[in-house]
Design an enzyme around this catalytic site. Structure first.
Site, PDB file in Angstrom:
ATOM      1  N   GLU A 130      -1.728   0.250  -8.649  1.00 29.39           N
ATOM      2  CA  GLU A 130      -3.180   0.446  -8.769  1.00 29.39           C
ATOM      3  C   GLU A 130      -3.544   1.907  -8.500  1.00 29.39           C
ATOM      4  OE1 GLU A 130      -5.516  -2.250  -6.247  1.00 29.39           O
ATOM      5  OE2 GLU A 130      -3.999  -3.784  -6.579  1.00 29.39           O
ATOM      6  N   ASP A 179      -8.586  -0.394 -10.427  1.00 29.49           N
ATOM      7  CA  ASP A 179      -9.358  -1.081  -9.389  1.00 29.49           C
ATOM      8  C   ASP A 179     -10.640  -0.284  -9.153  1.00 29.49           C
ATOM      9  OD1 ASP A 179     -10.388  -2.355  -7.210  1.00 29.49           O
ATOM     10  OD2 ASP A 179      -8.691  -2.049  -5.881  1.00 29.49           O
ATOM     11  N   LYS A 184       0.866  -1.192   0.000  1.00 25.81           N
ATOM     12  CA  LYS A 184       0.000   0.000   0.000  1.00 25.81           C
ATOM     13  C   LYS A 184       0.889   1.225   0.000  1.00 25.81           C
ATOM     14  CE  LYS A 184      -4.291  -1.174   0.419  1.00 25.81           C
ATOM     15  NZ  LYS A 184      -5.219  -0.732  -0.581  1.00 25.81           N
TER      16      LYS A 184
HETATM   17  O1  LIG Z   1      -5.474  -7.054  -3.909  1.00 25.74           O
HETATM   18  C1  LIG Z   1      -4.937  -7.717  -3.001  1.00 25.74           C
HETATM   19  O2  LIG Z   1      -3.834  -8.289  -3.158  1.00 25.74           O
HETATM   20  C2  LIG Z   1      -5.602  -7.860  -1.655  1.00 25.74           C
HETATM   21  C3  LIG Z   1      -6.840  -7.063  -1.460  1.00 25.74           C
HETATM   22  C4  LIG Z   1      -6.605  -5.589  -1.249  1.00 25.74           C
HETATM   23  O3  LIG Z   1      -5.488  -5.124  -1.306  1.00 25.74           O
HETATM   24  C5  LIG Z   1      -7.720  -4.728  -0.966  1.00 25.74           C
HETATM   25  C6  LIG Z   1      -8.951  -5.271  -0.734  1.00 25.74           C
HETATM   26  C7  LIG Z   1     -10.018  -4.475  -0.304  1.00 25.74           C
HETATM   27  C8  LIG Z   1      -9.833  -3.150  -0.031  1.00 25.74           C
HETATM   28  C9  LIG Z   1      -8.523  -2.508  -0.061  1.00 25.74           C
HETATM   29  O4  LIG Z   1      -8.030  -2.256   1.190  1.00 25.74           O
HETATM   30  C10 LIG Z   1      -7.508  -3.240  -0.915  1.00 25.74           C
HETATM   31  C11 LIG Z   1      -7.531  -2.557  -2.278  1.00 25.74           C
HETATM   32  O5  LIG Z   1      -7.805  -1.357  -2.326  1.00 25.74           O
HETATM   33  O6  LIG Z   1      -7.300  -3.161  -3.310  1.00 25.74           O
HETATM   34 MG   LIG Z   2      -6.857  -1.522  -4.917  1.00 27.65          MG
END
Ligand SMILES: O=C(O)CCC(=O)C1=CC=C[C@@H](O)[C@@H]1C(=O)O
Ligand SMILES: [Mg+2]
Length: 323
Positions: free
Chosen positions: A191, A214, A134
């Site tokens: 993303e 996303d 992140k």
């Molecule tokens: O994409 C992944 O590897 C795991 C899922 C993930 O990162 C997420 C799932 C749901 C909400 C968010 O916090 C996050 C995202 O934003 O993609």
């Molecule tokens: Mg995402």
């Protein structure tokens, strides 16, 4: 043949520190659905994700009850319009019809949180050395340094990054400036770097860092389209809808030459194992993003292979509806 269905509600405590859209998520709330048609049985999970889903859990439950009532009477109801309910119901129905293959892909990209040295050990043990970081929560300089640190430490590592639209184009440029140019080709994608898709595309063109959609996938009128620097679509079925809708968007992404990455919306182990099966079936060439089980304290109904987290079953839950 007699049909019946039941719904159980769950609230699983989240580990401390899970923050979604600037709000701490204390519990993951959702329901589990069971459909039975004579001897056949299917399960599904309906869990709108706060801050991401447009529907509330109550709306999804009411829609599911209406749909299941028609199904129990022998009909095949029209596709439910609320994505989380459509997804859970279509999984349960596909299990009843035995159209969701059993084999799953349980190797996920690893969520890179916590102590960086422990993380490197965990990453190095994976069959596919793919991590997800992140970014955008702290200063872009710090994000850039973290990315360099991980990529330098593990020469086989590939990274997926996720900024959740948190940067202006200028901030995104600052980030790119701090990522060593020789390491950029090991960033599989970033993303949604910027507030707007246009700024994100501009960033991709300038920086030689590929991007993925996303949040944009959920916007009205979104169509997967090839564009310079756009590599992938993140597929979150709980936010998209039924298995048929998920199959459709993956097919269009493929036609456009984009990778489709099956991804979690923080479902319990029940939903996650079904996503692993969908990943194996529909996107066998792409490592999915399903490393979210450990954000919760328990597994639910079906265990994730190899997980030692305690398992709750519907026997531990309150039955909300039976039809
Ligand atoms: O994409 C992944 O590897 C795991 C899922 C993930 O990162 C997420 C799932 C749901 C909400 C968010 O916090 C996050 C995202 O934003 O993609
Ligand atoms: Mg995402």
């Amino acid at each position: 043949m007699k049909r019946d269905a039941a719904i159980w509600r769950y609230a699983l405590p989240m580990e401390a520190g899970v923050v979604l859209r600037e709000q701490r998520l204390r519990y993951r709330d959702g329901v589990i659905v069971r459909m039975r048609d004579g001897e056949r049985e299917g399960w599904g999970e309906i869990a709108p994700l706060p801050g991401f889903s447009r529907e509330s859990l109550d709306e999804a439950i009411n829609a599911a009850i209406r749909w299941l009532t028609t199904w129990c009477q022998g009909g095949l109801p029209a596709n439910c319009m609320l994505p989380s309910a459509a997804f859970g119901l279509s999984c349960a129905l596909a299990e009843v019809a035995e159209t969701l293959p059993l084999k799953g892909n349980y190797h996920s990209a690893i969520l890179c949180t916590g102590d960086p040295d422990e993380l490197l050990i965990r990453l190095a043990q994976q069959p596919y050395c793919i991590g997800k970081v992140k970014v955008g929560l702290y200063e872009p300089v710090r994000d850039g340094m973290m990315v360099n640190y991980l990529l330098e430490a593990l020469p086989t590592l590939q990274l997926r990054l996720d900024a959740n639209r948190s940067w202006t184009l200028d901030k995104a440029r600052q980030f790119a400036r701090h990522v060593d140019p020789t390491l950029r080709n090991r960033i599989a994608f970033l993303e949604e770097p910027c507030h707007t898709p246009e700024a994100s595309c501009q960033f991709a063109k300038e920086s030689a860092i590929a991007i993925a959609w996303d949040e944009s996938v959920r916007e009205a009128g979104f169509q997967p389209q090839a564009a310079p620097g756009v590599n992938a679509l993140i597929i979150k079925p709980t936010l998209i809808g039924s298995i048929a809708e998920v199959e459709h968007i993956i097919a269009v992404a493929r036609q456009q030459g984009l990778a489709a990455v099956m991804s979690s919306s923080l479902e319990s182990s029940l939903g996650l194992t079904q996503l692993a099966r969908l990943a194996q079936w529909l996107t066998p060439e792409v490592v999915p993003g399903l490393d979210t089980l450990e954000l919760m304290t328990h597994q639910l109904q079906r265990p994730w292979p190899g997980s030692s987290q305690p398992l709750k079953t519907v026997d531990d839950l309150e039955c909300l509806w039976h039809g």
